[in-house]
Design a protein around this motif. Structure first.
Motif, PDB file in Angstrom:
ATOM      1  N   MET A   1       0.667  -1.286  -0.524  1.00 31.17           N
ATOM      2  CA  MET A   1       0.257  -0.155  -0.195  1.00 31.17           C
ATOM      3  C   MET A   1       0.557   1.160  -0.188  1.00 31.17           C
ATOM      4  SD  MET A   1      -2.769   1.247   3.449  1.00 31.17           S
ATOM      5  CE  MET A   1      -3.768  -0.531   3.045  1.00 31.17           C
ATOM      6  N   LEU A   2       0.350   2.453  -0.437  1.00 33.05           N
ATOM      7  CA  LEU A   2       1.055   3.169  -0.750  1.00 33.05           C
ATOM      8  C   LEU A   2       1.318   4.395   0.645  1.00 33.05           C
ATOM      9  CD1 LEU A   2      -0.540   6.007  -4.363  1.00 33.05           C
ATOM     10  CD2 LEU A   2       2.053   4.803  -3.228  1.00 33.05           C
ATOM     11  N   GLU A   3       2.346   4.852   1.577  1.00 30.32           N
ATOM     12  CA  GLU A   3       2.702   5.131   2.616  1.00 30.32           C
ATOM     13  C   GLU A   3       2.720   6.462   2.127  1.00 30.32           C
ATOM     14  OE1 GLU A   3       5.457   3.579   4.437  1.00 30.32           O
ATOM     15  OE2 GLU A   3       4.592   1.411   5.133  1.00 30.32           O
ATOM     16  N   ILE A   4       1.810   7.186   3.123  1.00 36.67           N
ATOM     17  CA  ILE A   4       2.958   9.011   2.558  1.00 36.67           C
ATOM     18  C   ILE A   4       3.291   9.300   4.493  1.00 36.67           C
ATOM     19  CG2 ILE A   4       0.720   9.458   3.297  1.00 36.67           C
ATOM     20  CD1 ILE A   4       1.378  12.744   2.243  1.00 36.67           C
ATOM     21  N   HIS A   5       4.752   9.783   4.510  1.00 39.18           N
ATOM     22  CA  HIS A   5       5.236  10.211   5.541  1.00 39.18           C
ATOM     23  C   HIS A   5       4.696  12.058   5.872  1.00 39.18           C
ATOM     24  CE1 HIS A   5       7.487   6.230   6.652  1.00 39.18           C
ATOM     25  NE2 HIS A   5       6.891   5.970   4.995  1.00 39.18           N
ATOM     26  N   GLN A   6       4.839  11.633   7.193  1.00 39.61           N
ATOM     27  CA  GLN A   6       3.845  13.390   6.652  1.00 39.61           C
ATOM     28  C   GLN A   6       3.930  14.453   8.589  1.00 39.61           C
ATOM     29  OE1 GLN A   6      -0.483  13.651   5.864  1.00 39.61           O
ATOM     30  NE2 GLN A   6      -0.067  12.429   7.729  1.00 39.61           N
ATOM     31  N   PHE A   7       3.960  16.003   8.303  1.00 42.58           N
ATOM     32  CA  PHE A   7       3.920  16.093   9.440  1.00 42.58           C
ATOM     33  C   PHE A   7       2.141  16.620   9.272  1.00 42.58           C
ATOM     34  CE2 PHE A   7       8.116  19.129   9.318  1.00 42.58           C
ATOM     35  CZ  PHE A   7       8.377  17.593   9.419  1.00 42.58           C
ATOM     36  N   ARG A   8       1.134  15.815  10.228  1.00 38.93           N
ATOM     37  CA  ARG A   8      -0.476  16.113  10.468  1.00 38.93           C
ATOM     38  C   ARG A   8      -1.099  17.571   9.579  1.00 38.93           C
ATOM     39  NH1 ARG A   8      -1.580  14.411  14.015  1.00 38.93           N
ATOM     40  NH2 ARG A   8      -1.082  12.385  14.110  1.00 38.93           N
ATOM     41  N   ASN A   9      -0.609  18.390   9.329  1.00 39.64           N
ATOM     42  CA  ASN A   9      -0.651  19.766   8.912  1.00 39.64           C
ATOM     43  C   ASN A   9       0.102  20.452   8.431  1.00 39.64           C
ATOM     44  OD1 ASN A   9      -3.013  19.736  11.123  1.00 39.64           O
ATOM     45  ND2 ASN A   9      -1.620  19.703  12.684  1.00 39.64           N
ATOM     46  N   SER A  10       0.795  19.599   7.132  1.00 39.38           N
ATOM     47  CA  SER A  10       2.129  20.391   6.809  1.00 39.38           C
ATOM     48  C   SER A  10       0.471  20.354   5.454  1.00 39.38           C
ATOM     49  CB  SER A  10       2.713  19.962   6.346  1.00 39.38           C
ATOM     50  OG  SER A  10       3.337  20.077   5.289  1.00 39.38           O
ATOM     51  N   LYS A  23      -7.394  11.086  -6.933  1.00 38.85           N
ATOM     52  CA  LYS A  23      -7.358   9.864  -7.421  1.00 38.85           C
ATOM     53  C   LYS A  23      -7.894   8.340  -6.973  1.00 38.85           C
ATOM     54  CE  LYS A  23      -3.121  11.149  -9.782  1.00 38.85           C
ATOM     55  NZ  LYS A  23      -3.103  10.305 -11.202  1.00 38.85           N
ATOM     56  N   GLY A  24      -8.189   8.308  -6.155  1.00 41.34           N
ATOM     57  CA  GLY A  24      -8.991   7.069  -4.927  1.00 41.34           C
ATOM     58  C   GLY A  24      -8.336   6.156  -4.694  1.00 41.34           C
ATOM     59  N   LEU A  25      -7.191   6.682  -4.469  1.00 42.76           N
ATOM     60  CA  LEU A  25      -5.778   5.287  -4.042  1.00 42.76           C
ATOM     61  C   LEU A  25      -5.877   5.139  -2.700  1.00 42.76           C
ATOM     62  CD1 LEU A  25      -2.253   7.375  -5.685  1.00 42.76           C
ATOM     63  CD2 LEU A  25      -4.144   5.016  -6.630  1.00 42.76           C
ATOM     64  N   ILE A  26      -5.925   3.897  -2.170  1.00 45.68           N
ATOM     65  CA  ILE A  26      -6.155   4.011  -0.910  1.00 45.68           C
ATOM     66  C   ILE A  26      -4.045   3.976  -0.538  1.00 45.68           C
ATOM     67  CG2 ILE A  26      -6.215   1.881   0.942  1.00 45.68           C
ATOM     68  CD1 ILE A  26      -8.614   2.373  -0.949  1.00 45.68           C
ATOM     69  N   TYR A  27      -3.915   4.639   0.682  1.00 46.12           N
ATOM     70  CA  TYR A  27      -3.041   4.996   1.197  1.00 46.12           C
ATOM     71  C   TYR A  27      -2.658   4.999   3.350  1.00 46.12           C
ATOM     72  CZ  TYR A  27      -4.871   9.708   2.410  1.00 46.12           C
ATOM     73  OH  TYR A  27      -4.914  10.819   2.644  1.00 46.12           O
ATOM     74  N   ARG A  28      -1.875   4.725   3.474  1.00 45.99           N
ATOM     75  CA  ARG A  28      -1.450   4.723   4.800  1.00 45.99           C
ATOM     76  C   ARG A  28      -0.763   5.890   5.381  1.00 45.99           C
ATOM     77  NH1 ARG A  28       1.669   2.487   9.360  1.00 45.99           N
ATOM     78  NH2 ARG A  28       3.356   1.625   7.564  1.00 45.99           N
TER      79      ARG A  28
END
Ligand code: GSH
Length: 239
Positions: A1-10, A23-28
Motif C-alpha cells: 500500500m502507498l505510504e505518505i510520511h508527513q507532518f499532519r498539518n503541513s 485519484k481514489g488511491l488507498i494509502y497509509r
C-alpha cells in the motif's frame, strides 16, 4: 500500500493526500516527529523534508514531483492536463501556490498564533511531549517582541489581493484551469489550509486560522470552494 510520511498539518502533505484522494488511491499515513523523526526521512529519501511517499521500493520526495509520479502510474484522474496550454497554466499556479502563496500564509499563521494561545496549542504535533506542548502554548506573546514588525504588511496585502481574485474565479467556475480538477486546484486548496484549517485537520484545528482572512466576506466563496472540494474526496472514499 502507498505510504505518505508527513507532518499532519503541513500544507504540502495535505496537497499530496488530496492528490491521492482525487485519484481514489488507498494509502497509509505515517506521522513524522519534527527534528529527530526526520532522520528516517533522510534515510529513506536522501533529504529531510516531508512529504515523501513510499511506493514499494521507491521513495519520492517533493509534492510537485510526487503528483507527477502519481499521474504517470495512476492516470485515472489526470492532475496535469494533456492540453499543453492548460498544463502550462497548472504549472504556473502550482508553482505560485507552493512558493509565494505558501510563504505568505506561513507568516499570516505565525502572526495569528502569536496572539492566540489556543491556536498555538492546537498547532503543536501530538508527537511532541505534553510538557513541551503546554510550555510552548503558555509562552507570553512578549517572547516574540512586536510580531507586527516581523510581518511584511505589503506581502499580506498582496496575498489578500490575489486571493480575492481567485475567490471571484471560483464563484463561477468549479476548477481553476479547464473543465476538471488539476494540481492547480489542489495546490491552492492545500495552502489555504493555513489561513483556515479544513475539517480534515481534526476537531482541535478545523475552522481556526487567521481571523483577518477567515472573517473577510470577499474570501467566503474561496473557503466554501475548498470545503466542497474536500467534501467531494470524502464522498469518493465512502462510495
Ligand atoms: N518543496 C517541498 C516543500 C516541503 C516542505 O516545505 N516541507 C516542510 C513541512 S511543510 C518540512 O519538511 N520542513 C522541515 C524541514 O525543512 O526540515 C514540497 O513541495 O514538498
Amino acid at each position: 500500500m502507498l505510504e505518505i510520511h508527513q507532518f499532519r498539518n503541513s500544507p504540502f502533505c495535505l496537497k499530496v493526500r488530496m492528490a491521492m484522494e482525487a485519484k481514489g488511491l488507498i494509502y497509509r499515513s505515517v506521522e513524522v516527529t519534527p527534528g529527530l523523526g526526520q532522520l528516517s526521512i533522510f534515510k529513506l529519501s536522501g533529504q529531510r523534508q516531508v512529504p515523501i511517499i513510499i511506493d514499494g521500493e521507491t521513495a519520492i520526495a517533493d509534492s510537485t514531483a510526487i503528483i507527477r509520479y502519481l499521474d504517470d502510474r495512476h492516470p485515472e484522474t489526470k492532475l496535469i492536463p494533456q492540453n499543453p496550454k492548460e498544463a502550462a497554466q497548472v504549472e504556473l499556479i502550482e508553482d505560485w501556490a507552493d512558493t509565494t502563496f505558501a510563504k505568505s500564509t506561513k507568516s499570516a499563521l505565525l502572526q495569528a498564533a502569536a496572539f492566540d494561545k489556543h491556536l498555538r496549542a492546537a498547532l503543536i504535533p501530538e508527537e511532541v511531549p505534553t510538557y513541551l506542548r503546554t510550555a510552548f502554548s503558555n509562552v507570553d506573546c512578549d517572547w516574540i517582541g512586536n510580531i507586527n514588525e516581523l510581518i511584511d504588511q505589503d506581502e499580506q496585502n498582496s496575498l489578500l489581493s490575489s486571493l480575492e481574485k481567485i475567490s471571484d474565479v471560483v464563484k463561477d467556475n468549479q476548477w481553476l484551469v479547464g473543465d476538471s480538477i488539476s494540481a492547480a486546484d489542489i495546490a491552492v486548496a492545500a495552502q489555504l489550509s493555513l489561513l483556515k484549517f479544513p475539517c480534515s485537520s481534526g476537531n482541535s484545528l478545523k475552522g481556526k486560522g487567521c481571523p483577518q482572512f477567515i472573517n473577510d466576506p470577499r474570501l467566503q466563496s474561496l473557503f466554501d470552494w475548498r470545503d466542497k472540494l474536500e467534501m467531494s474526496f470524502l464522498e469518493k472514499r465512502i462510495n
